[in-house]
Design a protein around this motif. Structure first.
Motif, PDB file in Angstrom:
ATOM      1  N   ILE A  72       0.832  -1.208   0.000  1.00 60.12           N
ATOM      2  CA  ILE A  72       0.000   0.000   0.000  1.00 60.12           C
ATOM      3  C   ILE A  72       0.868   1.260   0.000  1.00 60.12           C
ATOM      4  CG2 ILE A  72      -0.354   0.265   2.497  1.00 60.12           C
ATOM      5  CD1 ILE A  72      -3.028   0.751  -0.185  1.00 60.12           C
ATOM      6  N   ILE A  73       2.021   1.209   0.661  1.00 58.24           N
ATOM      7  CA  ILE A  73       2.913   2.374   0.653  1.00 58.24           C
ATOM      8  C   ILE A  73       3.463   2.606  -0.749  1.00 58.24           C
ATOM      9  CG2 ILE A  73       5.169   3.208   1.448  1.00 58.24           C
ATOM     10  CD1 ILE A  73       4.490   1.990   4.192  1.00 58.24           C
TER      11      ILE A  73
ATOM     12  N   GLN B 288       0.948   9.084  -6.321  1.00 55.45           N
ATOM     13  CA  GLN B 288       1.170  10.495  -6.016  1.00 55.45           C
ATOM     14  C   GLN B 288       2.348  11.090  -6.788  1.00 55.45           C
ATOM     15  OE1 GLN B 288      -0.692  12.623  -4.104  1.00 55.45           O
ATOM     16  NE2 GLN B 288      -2.134  10.924  -4.144  1.00 55.45           N
ATOM     17  N   ILE B 289       3.448  10.366  -6.816  1.00 59.84           N
ATOM     18  CA  ILE B 289       4.660  10.927  -7.420  1.00 59.84           C
ATOM     19  C   ILE B 289       4.654  10.779  -8.942  1.00 59.84           C
ATOM     20  CG2 ILE B 289       7.181  10.697  -7.528  1.00 59.84           C
ATOM     21  CD1 ILE B 289       7.085   9.931  -4.546  1.00 59.84           C
TER      22      ILE B 289
ATOM     23  N   ALA C 178       1.943  10.273 -11.041  1.00 60.64           N
ATOM     24  CA  ALA C 178       0.555  10.307 -11.507  1.00 60.64           C
ATOM     25  C   ALA C 178       0.462  10.405 -13.026  1.00 60.64           C
ATOM     26  CB  ALA C 178      -0.198  11.461 -10.862  1.00 60.64           C
ATOM     27  N   SER C 179       1.329  11.196 -13.646  1.00 57.28           N
ATOM     28  CA  SER C 179       1.267  11.352 -15.099  1.00 57.28           C
ATOM     29  C   SER C 179       1.707  10.087 -15.836  1.00 57.28           C
ATOM     30  CB  SER C 179       2.137  12.538 -15.543  1.00 57.28           C
ATOM     31  OG  SER C 179       3.496  12.291 -15.211  1.00 57.28           O
ATOM     32  N   ARG C 180       2.446   9.228 -15.156  1.00 59.12           N
ATOM     33  CA  ARG C 180       2.865   7.962 -15.760  1.00 59.12           C
ATOM     34  C   ARG C 180       1.899   6.824 -15.423  1.00 59.12           C
ATOM     35  NH1 ARG C 180       9.316   8.123 -14.459  1.00 59.12           N
ATOM     36  NH2 ARG C 180       9.765   9.997 -15.664  1.00 59.12           N
ATOM     37  N   CYS C 181       0.975   7.077 -14.492  1.00 65.69           N
ATOM     38  CA  CYS C 181       0.012   6.052 -14.068  1.00 65.69           C
ATOM     39  C   CYS C 181      -1.343   6.203 -14.749  1.00 65.69           C
ATOM     40  CB  CYS C 181      -0.189   6.105 -12.559  1.00 65.69           C
ATOM     41  SG  CYS C 181       1.227   5.560 -11.601  1.00 65.69           S
TER      42      CYS C 181
END
Length: 142
Positions: free
Chosen positions: A17-18, A25-26, A28-31
């Motif tokens: 989960i971490i 969060q870090i 986001a544009s790649r996810c």
């Protein structure tokens, strides 16, 4: 003490989960594909909502789901262990001070009252603490 397998299950769930949270969060544009509330699935995602996820986003979602499954397995195990522990002890309410007592397998009685724990080897009189209503209304901390 908690068995090593149970500890590893919780730790793995926590790690998943971490990592998933930081990825989302870090990176986001790649996810995820850019999408806003005013966009439509038909227009922006070619009619398929799963097109919102990029490959790294799928990894983050899988890690999240693995974390949820491991946590669920741990909770099921914990409830089973709690039932086993509860069935091996006899909890009673003492008539003298209205504290809770737990009779252990060696005959020793543990007294719970006002957040303090004391142990005695003597037999104390008390009524059986079996009613589920009385268990729910009790204010003692176990």
């Amino acid at each position: 003490r908690m068995p090593t397998g149970a500890k590893m299950l919780v730790r793995t769930s926590l790690a998943c989960i971490i990592v998933s949270s930081y990825m989302v969060q870090i990176f986001a544009s790649r996810c995820f594909v850019p999408h806003s509330l005013t966009d439509t699935i038909d227009g922006n995602l070619e009619g398929n909502a799963t097109n919102l996820f990029l490959p790294l986003g799928w990894v983050a979602m899988i890690l999240f789901l693995v974390s949820c499954v491991f946590l669920y397995i741990f909770q099921v195990w914990g409830k089973k262990q709690a039932k086993i522990l509860a069935s091996s002890t006899n909890v009673q309410v003492s008539s003298s001070n209205q504290g809770l007592q737990r009779r252990q397998s060696n005959g020793e009685i543990s007294q719970f009252s006002s957040g303090h724990l004391s142990s005695t080897n003597s037999e104390n009189e008390g009524s059986s603490y079996r009613s589920s209503e009385r268990r729910r209304s009790s204010h003692a901390n176990f």
